[in-house]
Design an enzyme around this catalytic site. Structure first.
Site, short mmCIF file in Angstrom:
data_model
loop_
_atom_site.label_atom_id
_atom_site.label_comp_id
_atom_site.label_asym_id
_atom_site.label_seq_id
_atom_site.Cartn_x
_atom_site.Cartn_y
_atom_site.Cartn_z
N ARG A 156 -55.86 -32.30 -39.97
CA ARG A 156 -56.50 -33.52 -40.49
C ARG A 156 -57.75 -33.86 -39.68
NH1 ARG A 156 -52.26 -37.95 -40.32
NH2 ARG A 156 -51.71 -36.76 -38.48
N ASN A 172 -51.01 -36.50 -44.34
CA ASN A 172 -49.91 -35.55 -44.48
C ASN A 172 -48.99 -36.00 -45.59
OD1 ASN A 172 -50.71 -33.91 -42.35
ND2 ASN A 172 -49.45 -34.97 -40.85
#
Length: 88
Positions: free
Chosen positions: A18, A36
């Site tokens: 990320r 996520n």
């Protein structure tokens, strides 16, 4: 401006993916967010110029030294309000 929902599958959680996506989004002037998912994938909403989005997706598809991208699914979505790229 184009807006997409992008699902990324592979080894993309617990490996700094990320953060990598956020840094790549800044490089290509993409706004939106990344998070996520409970199934081990990563979901993002992205918005920017089509040429920048193509380059952004090509870069994240390569992944990092710790991640592995197996599949990316990109779907057009309704434009949204954003002026930066966030990790959720």
């Amino acid at each position: 401006m184009k807006s997409y929902q992008v699902n990324v599958f592979g080894i993309v959680q617990g490996v700094g993916f990320r953060w990598f996506v956020q840094q790549t989004a800044r490089t290509y002037h993409i706004v939106g967010w990344v998070k996520n998912e409970s199934n081990g994938s990563v979901l993002m909403h992205i918005q920017g110029k089509e040429t920048d989005i193509i380059d952004f997706i090509a870069t994240i598809q390569q992944g990092t030294g710790f991640s592995r991208v197996d599949k990316i699914i990109k779907e057009v979505i309704i434009p949204f309000d954003a002026n930066s790229f966030a990790i959720r």
